[in-house]
Design a protein around this motif. Sequence first.
Motif, PDB file in Angstrom:
ATOM      1  N   VAL A  57      78.936 -11.794 -20.865  1.00  0.00           N
ATOM      2  CA  VAL A  57      80.158 -11.009 -20.699  1.00  0.00           C
ATOM      3  C   VAL A  57      79.960  -9.856 -19.717  1.00  0.00           C
ATOM      4  O   VAL A  57      80.797  -9.630 -18.842  1.00  0.00           O
ATOM      5  N   ALA A  58      78.866  -9.113 -19.836  1.00  0.00           N
ATOM      6  CA  ALA A  58      78.658  -7.953 -18.963  1.00  0.00           C
ATOM      7  C   ALA A  58      78.606  -8.366 -17.495  1.00  0.00           C
ATOM      8  O   ALA A  58      79.226  -7.728 -16.638  1.00  0.00           O
ATOM      9  N   GLY A  59      77.891  -9.442 -17.199  1.00  0.00           N
ATOM     10  CA  GLY A  59      77.809  -9.914 -15.819  1.00  0.00           C
ATOM     11  C   GLY A  59      79.154 -10.384 -15.296  1.00  0.00           C
ATOM     12  O   GLY A  59      79.515 -10.127 -14.150  1.00  0.00           O
ATOM     13  N   PHE A  60      79.920 -11.065 -16.149  1.00  0.00           N
ATOM     14  CA  PHE A  60      81.240 -11.536 -15.737  1.00  0.00           C
ATOM     15  C   PHE A  60      82.178 -10.369 -15.459  1.00  0.00           C
ATOM     16  O   PHE A  60      82.899 -10.348 -14.458  1.00  0.00           O
ATOM     17  N   MET A  61      82.173  -9.382 -16.332  1.00  0.00           N
ATOM     18  CA  MET A  61      83.062  -8.234 -16.169  1.00  0.00           C
ATOM     19  C   MET A  61      82.701  -7.416 -14.928  1.00  0.00           C
ATOM     20  O   MET A  61      83.563  -6.806 -14.311  1.00  0.00           O
ATOM     21  N   ALA A  62      81.425  -7.407 -14.547  1.00  0.00           N
ATOM     22  CA  ALA A  62      80.995  -6.655 -13.367  1.00  0.00           C
ATOM     23  C   ALA A  62      81.267  -7.414 -12.064  1.00  0.00           C
ATOM     24  O   ALA A  62      81.262  -6.815 -10.988  1.00  0.00           O
ATOM     25  N   MET A  63      81.517  -8.718 -12.153  1.00  0.00           N
ATOM     26  CA  MET A  63      81.742  -9.524 -10.956  1.00  0.00           C
ATOM     27  C   MET A  63      83.083  -9.167 -10.323  1.00  0.00           C
ATOM     28  O   MET A  63      84.077  -9.009 -11.017  1.00  0.00           O
ATOM     29  N   ARG A  64      83.090  -9.074  -9.023  1.00  0.00           N
ATOM     30  CA  ARG A  64      84.321  -8.776  -8.297  1.00  0.00           C
ATOM     31  C   ARG A  64      84.990 -10.101  -7.935  1.00  0.00           C
ATOM     32  O   ARG A  64      84.892 -10.581  -6.806  1.00  0.00           O
ATOM     33  N   LEU A  65      85.679 -10.696  -8.913  1.00  0.00           N
ATOM     34  CA  LEU A  65      86.260 -12.024  -8.750  1.00  0.00           C
ATOM     35  C   LEU A  65      87.237 -12.085  -7.581  1.00  0.00           C
ATOM     36  O   LEU A  65      87.204 -13.024  -6.784  1.00  0.00           O
ATOM     37  N   GLN A  66      88.087 -11.078  -7.453  1.00  0.00           N
ATOM     38  CA  GLN A  66      89.061 -11.106  -6.366  1.00  0.00           C
ATOM     39  C   GLN A  66      88.364 -11.122  -5.008  1.00  0.00           C
ATOM     40  O   GLN A  66      88.785 -11.813  -4.093  1.00  0.00           O
ATOM     41  N   ARG A  67      87.275 -10.390  -4.871  1.00  0.00           N
ATOM     42  CA  ARG A  67      86.531 -10.386  -3.604  1.00  0.00           C
ATOM     43  C   ARG A  67      85.975 -11.778  -3.306  1.00  0.00           C
ATOM     44  O   ARG A  67      85.996 -12.232  -2.157  1.00  0.00           O
ATOM     45  N   LEU A  68      85.462 -12.470  -4.328  1.00  0.00           N
ATOM     46  CA  LEU A  68      84.968 -13.836  -4.131  1.00  0.00           C
ATOM     47  C   LEU A  68      86.094 -14.760  -3.672  1.00  0.00           C
ATOM     48  O   LEU A  68      85.914 -15.566  -2.765  1.00  0.00           O
ATOM     49  N   VAL A  69      87.262 -14.622  -4.287  1.00  0.00           N
ATOM     50  CA  VAL A  69      88.411 -15.440  -3.910  1.00  0.00           C
ATOM     51  C   VAL A  69      88.783 -15.184  -2.449  1.00  0.00           C
ATOM     52  O   VAL A  69      89.048 -16.107  -1.680  1.00  0.00           O
ATOM     53  N   GLU A  70      88.785 -13.917  -2.049  1.00  0.00           N
ATOM     54  CA  GLU A  70      89.110 -13.569  -0.666  1.00  0.00           C
ATOM     55  C   GLU A  70      88.088 -14.155   0.308  1.00  0.00           C
ATOM     56  O   GLU A  70      88.457 -14.683   1.364  1.00  0.00           O
ATOM     57  N   GLN A  71      86.805 -14.078  -0.041  1.00  0.00           N
ATOM     58  CA  GLN A  71      85.761 -14.614   0.832  1.00  0.00           C
ATOM     59  C   GLN A  71      85.889 -16.130   0.973  1.00  0.00           C
ATOM     60  O   GLN A  71      85.700 -16.662   2.067  1.00  0.00           O
ATOM     61  N   VAL A  72      86.220 -16.820  -0.110  1.00  0.00           N
ATOM     62  CA  VAL A  72      86.417 -18.264  -0.029  1.00  0.00           C
ATOM     63  C   VAL A  72      87.584 -18.560   0.901  1.00  0.00           C
ATOM     64  O   VAL A  72      87.511 -19.430   1.770  1.00  0.00           O
ATOM     65  N   GLY A  73      88.675 -17.836   0.745  1.00  0.00           N
ATOM     66  CA  GLY A  73      89.851 -18.033   1.570  1.00  0.00           C
ATOM     67  C   GLY A  73      89.594 -17.784   3.050  1.00  0.00           C
ATOM     68  O   GLY A  73      90.164 -18.441   3.923  1.00  0.00           O
ATOM     69  N   GLN A  74      88.702 -16.844   3.349  1.00  0.00           N
ATOM     70  CA  GLN A  74      88.364 -16.500   4.737  1.00  0.00           C
ATOM     71  C   GLN A  74      87.254 -17.378   5.288  1.00  0.00           C
ATOM     72  O   GLN A  74      86.953 -17.331   6.479  1.00  0.00           O
ATOM     73  N   GLY A  75      86.618 -18.156   4.408  1.00  0.00           N
ATOM     74  CA  GLY A  75      85.482 -18.953   4.839  1.00  0.00           C
ATOM     75  C   GLY A  75      84.248 -18.131   5.128  1.00  0.00           C
ATOM     76  O   GLY A  75      83.385 -18.526   5.901  1.00  0.00           O
ATOM     77  N   SER A  76      84.143 -16.965   4.484  1.00  0.00           N
ATOM     78  CA  SER A  76      83.027 -16.068   4.772  1.00  0.00           C
ATOM     79  C   SER A  76      82.120 -15.817   3.569  1.00  0.00           C
ATOM     80  O   SER A  76      81.285 -14.908   3.607  1.00  0.00           O
ATOM     81  N   LEU A  77      82.235 -16.615   2.518  1.00  0.00           N
ATOM     82  CA  LEU A  77      81.387 -16.429   1.340  1.00  0.00           C
ATOM     83  C   LEU A  77      79.960 -16.810   1.676  1.00  0.00           C
ATOM     84  O   LEU A  77      79.677 -17.955   2.042  1.00  0.00           O
TER      85      LEU A  77
END
Length: 79
Positions: A57-77
């Motif tokens: 739970v702690a690791g999941f809550m600390a993850m910046r999920l929206q940033r990951l989604v944006e990087q996938v969308g930009q092809g820059s992950l």
Amino acid sequence: MLEPVGTTTRGVSLRAVGGPGMVCIGGVAGDRWTSGHFEPMEAIPTGTLLTTCSGGVAGFMAMRLQRLVEQVGQGSLPL
């Protein structure tokens, strides 16, 4: 491929990836932790990797999920 369902659909995911590729079991939405009879040499195609990811739970809550989604969308992950 991220496999969120777990052991109940692992075989389908491994066949879908084929090789080369990777399947990461990251969840147990299928509500089954064990898989009974599993033959890795038969189930995992040549060149395909099978791994797991668990962070709690702690690791999941600390993850910046929206940033990951944006990087996938930009092809820059970064991989």
